[in-house]
Write a protein that holds these residues in place. Structure first.
Motif, PDB file in Angstrom:
ATOM      1  N   ALA A  18     -37.539  49.940 -16.477  1.00 48.83           N
ATOM      2  CA  ALA A  18     -37.573  50.805 -15.292  1.00 48.83           C
ATOM      3  C   ALA A  18     -38.967  51.332 -15.011  1.00 48.83           C
ATOM      4  O   ALA A  18     -39.330  51.541 -13.852  1.00 48.83           O
ATOM      5  CB  ALA A  18     -36.599  51.976 -15.469  1.00 48.83           C
ATOM      6  N   LYS A  21     -40.786  48.740 -13.011  1.00 47.36           N
ATOM      7  CA  LYS A  21     -40.203  48.610 -11.675  1.00 47.36           C
ATOM      8  C   LYS A  21     -40.593  49.781 -10.782  1.00 47.36           C
ATOM      9  O   LYS A  21     -40.915  49.599  -9.602  1.00 47.36           O
ATOM     10  CB  LYS A  21     -38.680  48.501 -11.772  1.00 47.36           C
ATOM     11  CG  LYS A  21     -38.202  47.195 -12.394  1.00 47.36           C
ATOM     12  CD  LYS A  21     -36.689  47.177 -12.538  1.00 47.36           C
ATOM     13  CE  LYS A  21     -36.224  45.884 -13.191  1.00 47.36           C
ATOM     14  NZ  LYS A  21     -34.756  45.867 -13.415  1.00 47.36           N
ATOM     15  N   LEU A  22     -40.569  50.995 -11.330  1.00 48.22           N
ATOM     16  CA  LEU A  22     -40.947  52.164 -10.532  1.00 48.22           C
ATOM     17  C   LEU A  22     -42.424  52.107 -10.142  1.00 48.22           C
ATOM     18  O   LEU A  22     -42.793  52.444  -9.008  1.00 48.22           O
ATOM     19  CB  LEU A  22     -40.658  53.446 -11.316  1.00 48.22           C
ATOM     20  CG  LEU A  22     -39.189  53.846 -11.431  1.00 48.22           C
ATOM     21  CD1 LEU A  22     -39.027  55.006 -12.411  1.00 48.22           C
ATOM     22  CD2 LEU A  22     -38.603  54.212 -10.072  1.00 48.22           C
ATOM     23  N   GLU A 100     -37.852  56.035 -21.807  1.00 45.27           N
ATOM     24  CA  GLU A 100     -37.099  54.790 -21.715  1.00 45.27           C
ATOM     25  C   GLU A 100     -36.747  54.256 -23.101  1.00 45.27           C
ATOM     26  O   GLU A 100     -35.687  53.663 -23.303  1.00 45.27           O
ATOM     27  CB  GLU A 100     -37.893  53.747 -20.928  1.00 45.27           C
ATOM     28  CG  GLU A 100     -37.085  52.520 -20.573  1.00 45.27           C
ATOM     29  CD  GLU A 100     -37.807  51.629 -19.579  1.00 45.27           C
ATOM     30  OE1 GLU A 100     -37.124  50.896 -18.845  1.00 45.27           O
ATOM     31  OE2 GLU A 100     -39.057  51.670 -19.539  1.00 45.27           O
ATOM     32  N   SER A 105     -33.189  52.774 -19.400  1.00 48.02           N
ATOM     33  CA  SER A 105     -33.748  52.673 -18.054  1.00 48.02           C
ATOM     34  C   SER A 105     -32.968  53.484 -17.027  1.00 48.02           C
ATOM     35  O   SER A 105     -33.548  54.110 -16.138  1.00 48.02           O
ATOM     36  CB  SER A 105     -33.777  51.205 -17.617  1.00 48.02           C
ATOM     37  OG  SER A 105     -34.719  50.478 -18.372  1.00 48.02           O
ATOM     38  N   ARG A 106     -31.637  53.473 -17.125  1.00 51.60           N
ATOM     39  CA  ARG A 106     -30.823  54.177 -16.125  1.00 51.60           C
ATOM     40  C   ARG A 106     -31.141  55.659 -16.106  1.00 51.60           C
ATOM     41  O   ARG A 106     -31.274  56.264 -15.037  1.00 51.60           O
ATOM     42  CB  ARG A 106     -29.332  53.954 -16.406  1.00 51.60           C
ATOM     43  CG  ARG A 106     -28.809  52.604 -15.920  1.00 51.60           C
ATOM     44  CD  ARG A 106     -27.486  52.258 -16.551  1.00 51.60           C
ATOM     45  NE  ARG A 106     -26.416  53.155 -16.167  1.00 51.60           N
ATOM     46  CZ  ARG A 106     -25.586  52.960 -15.132  1.00 51.60           C
ATOM     47  NH1 ARG A 106     -25.757  51.905 -14.360  1.00 51.60           N
ATOM     48  NH2 ARG A 106     -24.618  53.802 -14.874  1.00 51.60           N
ATOM     49  N   VAL A 109     -34.667  56.371 -14.546  1.00 46.70           N
ATOM     50  CA  VAL A 109     -34.634  56.306 -13.086  1.00 46.70           C
ATOM     51  C   VAL A 109     -33.938  57.538 -12.518  1.00 46.70           C
ATOM     52  O   VAL A 109     -34.399  58.135 -11.530  1.00 46.70           O
ATOM     53  CB  VAL A 109     -33.923  55.025 -12.613  1.00 46.70           C
ATOM     54  CG1 VAL A 109     -33.706  55.048 -11.108  1.00 46.70           C
ATOM     55  CG2 VAL A 109     -34.732  53.793 -13.008  1.00 46.70           C
ATOM     56  N   TYR A 112     -36.297  60.482 -12.749  1.00 44.03           N
ATOM     57  CA  TYR A 112     -37.362  60.323 -11.754  1.00 44.03           C
ATOM     58  C   TYR A 112     -36.866  60.745 -10.368  1.00 44.03           C
ATOM     59  O   TYR A 112     -37.524  61.525  -9.666  1.00 44.03           O
ATOM     60  CB  TYR A 112     -37.837  58.873 -11.743  1.00 44.03           C
ATOM     61  CG  TYR A 112     -38.914  58.557 -10.737  1.00 44.03           C
ATOM     62  CD1 TYR A 112     -40.255  58.629 -11.081  1.00 44.03           C
ATOM     63  CD2 TYR A 112     -38.591  58.170  -9.439  1.00 44.03           C
ATOM     64  CE1 TYR A 112     -41.252  58.335 -10.167  1.00 44.03           C
ATOM     65  CE2 TYR A 112     -39.572  57.874  -8.510  1.00 44.03           C
ATOM     66  CZ  TYR A 112     -40.897  57.954  -8.886  1.00 44.03           C
ATOM     67  OH  TYR A 112     -41.882  57.660  -7.953  1.00 44.03           O
ATOM     68  N   LEU A 113     -35.700  60.249  -9.985  1.00 44.15           N
ATOM     69  CA  LEU A 113     -35.152  60.572  -8.661  1.00 44.15           C
ATOM     70  C   LEU A 113     -34.783  62.049  -8.547  1.00 44.15           C
ATOM     71  O   LEU A 113     -35.083  62.700  -7.546  1.00 44.15           O
ATOM     72  CB  LEU A 113     -33.922  59.703  -8.380  1.00 44.15           C
ATOM     73  CG  LEU A 113     -34.177  58.209  -8.204  1.00 44.15           C
ATOM     74  CD1 LEU A 113     -32.855  57.453  -8.055  1.00 44.15           C
ATOM     75  CD2 LEU A 113     -35.071  57.933  -7.005  1.00 44.15           C
ATOM     76  N   ASN A 229     -25.527  53.775  -7.731  1.00 44.56           N
ATOM     77  CA  ASN A 229     -26.142  52.489  -8.077  1.00 44.56           C
ATOM     78  C   ASN A 229     -25.083  51.418  -8.316  1.00 44.56           C
ATOM     79  O   ASN A 229     -25.196  50.285  -7.823  1.00 44.56           O
ATOM     80  CB  ASN A 229     -27.011  52.660  -9.323  1.00 44.56           C
ATOM     81  CG  ASN A 229     -27.583  51.345  -9.804  1.00 44.56           C
ATOM     82  OD1 ASN A 229     -28.446  50.740  -9.167  1.00 44.56           O
ATOM     83  ND2 ASN A 229     -27.109  50.874 -10.952  1.00 44.56           N
TER      84      ASN A 229
END
Length: 305
Positions: A18, A21-22, A100, A105-106, A109, A112-113, A229
């Protein structure tokens, strides 16, 4: 150029990365904004560029926000200036990898959000309620991932306060001291030209701290984000969401014996003293970074008993 796209595509096809990806998503938005700026400037249509940015930046004025509610999400994927995005992504890389490694990863994310959303909400709340900000209400907007990054930093520091980073010219520094310094600097700048950004920093920090504390008690703030998600994944793939159990990330208290979610539902057994001694011997010989993910999780688990 084709190889770059292949590399990016390859990263997005992987799981449990993640952080990468971010970073790539933020870079994509940054490059897109730069290209649009160049095109509209050369074409002598700066008003079009300004219109695009209005759709991405979070306005302080609540009435303007009601006309562009999506900016509560888009603002923390937009950066203005190379140094702005460089330091944010560098921080995400450093501290995000720590989270992480232990939480998956979930959850990274989700944090972060939630940090970005929390920063935007507090920004809106203070600018529309405190008289100090009223004079700047119409002209102030919020962009940048700093609120989300502060959530990641404080999340890492709350989870592993004594984990160390090697800081250039200083040496090893514990995460809790780095996080404390970040908060002090942001609080000192709450009155100034970037007050709105520092408000988002403080909000993100509170989200990061609360996220980990709540998780240790067995309550996962990221559950709604996981559900959203999974809904969109099923909607676009048309296939049932088959999850592969992963190793649990950490053990905390007797009341919450391990972190779990619908996609992380198996646990590492509590390590015995021989295992801990072997891990400590490995650290003394080769350093902390030589440990495998499972060994790091066992060491963290033991520290919480």
């Amino acid at each position: 150029m084709g190889s770059i796209f292949d590399d990016v595509k390859g990263e997005f096809s992987k799981t449990n990365n993640a952080v990468v990806k971010l970073i790539l998503l933020n870079l994509f938005v940054f490059v897109t904004v730069i290209v649009l700026y160049i095109i509209f400037t050369f074409g002598q249509y700066p008003v079009y560029y300004e219109w695009v940015m209005e759709q991405l930046r979070l306005p302080a004025d609540f009435d303007a926000f009601l006309h562009r509610p999506w900016t509560l999400l888009t603002n923390f994927f937009v950066h203005q200036g190379p140094f702005h995005i460089f330091f944010n992504m560098l921080s995400l890389y450093w501290f995000g990898q720590v989270l992480e490694e232990y939480l998956g990863s979930r959850r990274l994310v989700a944090l972060y959000l939630l940090g970005g959303l929390g920063g935007g909400l507090l920004f809106l709340a203070l600018y529309n309620t405190l008289p100090y900000f009223q004079g700047e209400l119409a002209s102030t907007t919020l962009v940048g991932a700093s609120g989300a990054i502060f959530a990641v930093i404080l999340g890492a520091a709350t989870l592993l306060p004594d984990h160390t980073f090697f800081v250039f010219l200083i040496g090893p520094v514990r995460l809790k001291y780095i996080a404390a310094l970040c908060i002090i600097i942001s609080m000192a700048q709450l009155v100034g030209p970037n007050a709105g950004g520092n408000v988002a920093h403080i909000a993100g920090a509170m989200v990061g701290f609360g996220f980990i504390k709540s998780l240790k008690k067995g309550h996962d703030w990221g559950t709604p984000i996981y559900a959203i998600n999974d809904f969109f994944r099923k909607l676009f793939t048309g296939k049932p969401n088959v999850t592969i159990p992963q190793r649990a990330r950490a053990t905390t208290t007797s009341a919450a014996r391990h972190f779990t979610s619908s996609s992380e539902n198996s646990a590492i057994l509590i390590p015995n003293q021989d295992e801990i001694d072997a891990i400590l011997d490995k650290i003394s010989k080769s350093g902390y970074e030589s440990l495998t993910r499972e060994e790091k999780q066992k060491l963290y688990k033991a520290s919480q008993q």
